[in-house]
Design an enzyme around this catalytic site. Structure first.
Site, PDB file in Angstrom:
ATOM      1  N   GLU A  13     -70.770 -16.867 116.274  1.00  0.00           N
ATOM      2  CA  GLU A  13     -70.440 -15.791 117.205  1.00  0.00           C
ATOM      3  C   GLU A  13     -68.927 -15.623 117.341  1.00  0.00           C
ATOM      4  O   GLU A  13     -68.423 -14.496 117.408  1.00  0.00           O
ATOM      5  CB  GLU A  13     -71.047 -16.080 118.584  1.00  0.00           C
ATOM      6  N   CYS A  43     -70.430 -20.473 123.394  1.00  0.00           N
ATOM      7  CA  CYS A  43     -70.441 -19.131 122.812  1.00  0.00           C
ATOM      8  C   CYS A  43     -70.978 -18.101 123.804  1.00  0.00           C
ATOM      9  O   CYS A  43     -70.578 -16.940 123.773  1.00  0.00           O
ATOM     10  CB  CYS A  43     -71.279 -19.109 121.537  1.00  0.00           C
ATOM     11  N   ASP A  96     -81.618 -48.703  87.646  1.00  0.00           N
ATOM     12  CA  ASP A  96     -80.897 -47.507  87.180  1.00  0.00           C
ATOM     13  C   ASP A  96     -79.413 -47.513  87.514  1.00  0.00           C
ATOM     14  O   ASP A  96     -78.647 -46.771  86.896  1.00  0.00           O
ATOM     15  CB  ASP A  96     -81.521 -46.245  87.790  1.00  0.00           C
ATOM     16  N   GLU A 105     -85.243 -40.213  96.436  1.00  0.00           N
ATOM     17  CA  GLU A 105     -85.296 -40.094  94.979  1.00  0.00           C
ATOM     18  C   GLU A 105     -85.975 -41.277  94.293  1.00  0.00           C
ATOM     19  O   GLU A 105     -85.965 -41.370  93.076  1.00  0.00           O
ATOM     20  CB  GLU A 105     -83.888 -39.898  94.424  1.00  0.00           C
ATOM     21  N   SER A 143     -94.950 -44.709  99.722  1.00  0.00           N
ATOM     22  CA  SER A 143     -95.001 -45.085 101.131  1.00  0.00           C
ATOM     23  C   SER A 143     -94.804 -43.872 102.030  1.00  0.00           C
ATOM     24  O   SER A 143     -95.495 -43.716 103.046  1.00  0.00           O
ATOM     25  CB  SER A 143     -93.925 -46.136 101.440  1.00  0.00           C
TER      26      SER A 143
END
Length: 357
Positions: A64, A98, A218, A299, A307
């Site tokens: 705003e 605002c 990984d 990921e 789970s």
């Protein structure tokens, strides 16, 4: 004409179009405003847009404020209508209320997309505007406004981050090789086009999560490297605090939280946070909520994803199917939701699921 209601008492097509424009503006703040919501604002006079803005970055001016500041002829404000995707705030936070600014401008009419569930606002903004004599029309394109801010609404209403699950699988349903021989390293299933999309999704979420085994197997970075954007906070679930090597996640490219059952410490950009049971997802999500993380992209690995699916503590699933067929390996989870949409990305198919409430 921008009046709120026609003779039948319905919001006009024009009003809906203006709110859709405000939604379009709000999306520009994606990845930069969390834990605040995405908010867009349009100011209209005599059927023409005379000002517009959006919340651009956390801690900075709200939509705003930016929209009002963009109006060149401020004398028009006393005859204008303001469209905003979320109820204006009525409290002092990092910025002034605002609602007070709108009242000061003399804008006589405001269209609000969605109610703000944050306890410091929650109806107070609309009430303050009405008390000042402003005509307030609520719930304009409310479903679209809530969909855009589904992370924020989940965080406020369910007291947990919005959970997005993501995995890649082969055409025959495997997400990883059999690592019984101790083999390490990423086994790529998807193509380079999809990697870009995944990095873009990371930039849109507050956090990205993996389990201990994914870190060991990984050694991922979990950062945004293929697109422009903010790195998410990296979260690791690990009952133990120590790792057999120094993970790449312990660099200083982004904050890392290791939720573990042993250690509380800060080492550079990495924080070790005690968690009584890292397998208790409600406790895990409660910790992330206290960290003010609006959303988390999970990921892997397979046990962590399963789970979340089993517990029902998830909201979306992003399932990437690559062109390869392996014949054996670690079975991918099965989505337990409804297909929302799908898209093609190079040789991959990406399907997006939503949890059934």
């Amino acid at each position: 004409m921008e009046s709120g209601f026609n003779k039948q008492g319905a919001v006009s097509v024009f009003d809906r179009d203006m709110m859709q424009r405000a939604i379009q503006l709000a999306r520009k703040g994606s990845g930069f405003v969390a834990p605040n919501p995405l908010v867009g604002c349009v100011i209209v006079h005599d059927g023409k847009i005379i000002g517009e803005g959006f919340h651009e970055r956390y801690g900075e001016a709200h939509a705003e404020v930016n929209a009002i500041a963009s109006v060149l002829d401020r004398s028009l404000l006393s005859k204008a209508s303001l469209y905003v995707t979320l109820e204006p705030c009525a409290h002092f936070g990092k910025t002034p209320p605002c609602a007070d600014l709108i009242i000061q401008t003399g804008i006589p009419r405001i269209f609000i997309g969605a109610h703000d569930p944050f306890e410091a606002v929650s109806g107070r903004g609309a009430a303050k505007l009405r008390a000042a004599g402003i005509e307030v029309i609520e719930h304009v394109e409310v479903d679209a406004c809530r969909e855009m801010n589904r992370r924020f609404f989940c965080f406020q209403e369910q007291n947990r981050p919005y959970v997005v699950l993501k995995w890649a699988q082969t055409t025959d349903g495997f997400m990883d090789i059999d690592r019984g021989n101790g083999q390490k390293g990423v086994q790529w299933i998807s193509g380079p086009e999809t990697k870009l999309l995944v990095h873009q999704r990371r930039a849109e979420e507050a956090a990205v999560m993996v389990g201990r085994n994914t870190v060991i197997n990984d050694n991922p970075l979990l950062t945004v490297r293929e697109v422009r954007g903010k790195n998410p906070v990296r979260v690791v679930l690990s009952s133990e605090a120590d790792f057999p090597f120094r993970p790449a996640l312990f660099d200083n490219d982004a904050p890392t939280l290791v939720l573990n059952q042993i250690k509380e410490a800060t080492e550079g950009s990495c924080r070790f946070i005690p968690c009584a049971d890292v397998h208790d997802l409600r406790e895990v999500l409660s910790l992330l909520h206290r960290e003010r993380l609006l959303s988390v992209l999970v990921e892997g690995g397979a046990k962590v994803l399963e789970s979340f699916l089993t517990s029902g503590l998830w909201d979306e699933a992003m399932v990437i199917t690559g062109p390869a067929s392996w014949g054996s390996g670690l079975q991918a989870p099965i989505p337990k939701g409804t297909l929302h949409h799908e898209l093609l990305s190079g040789d991959d198919v990406i399907r997006f699921y939503r949890r059934v409430s």
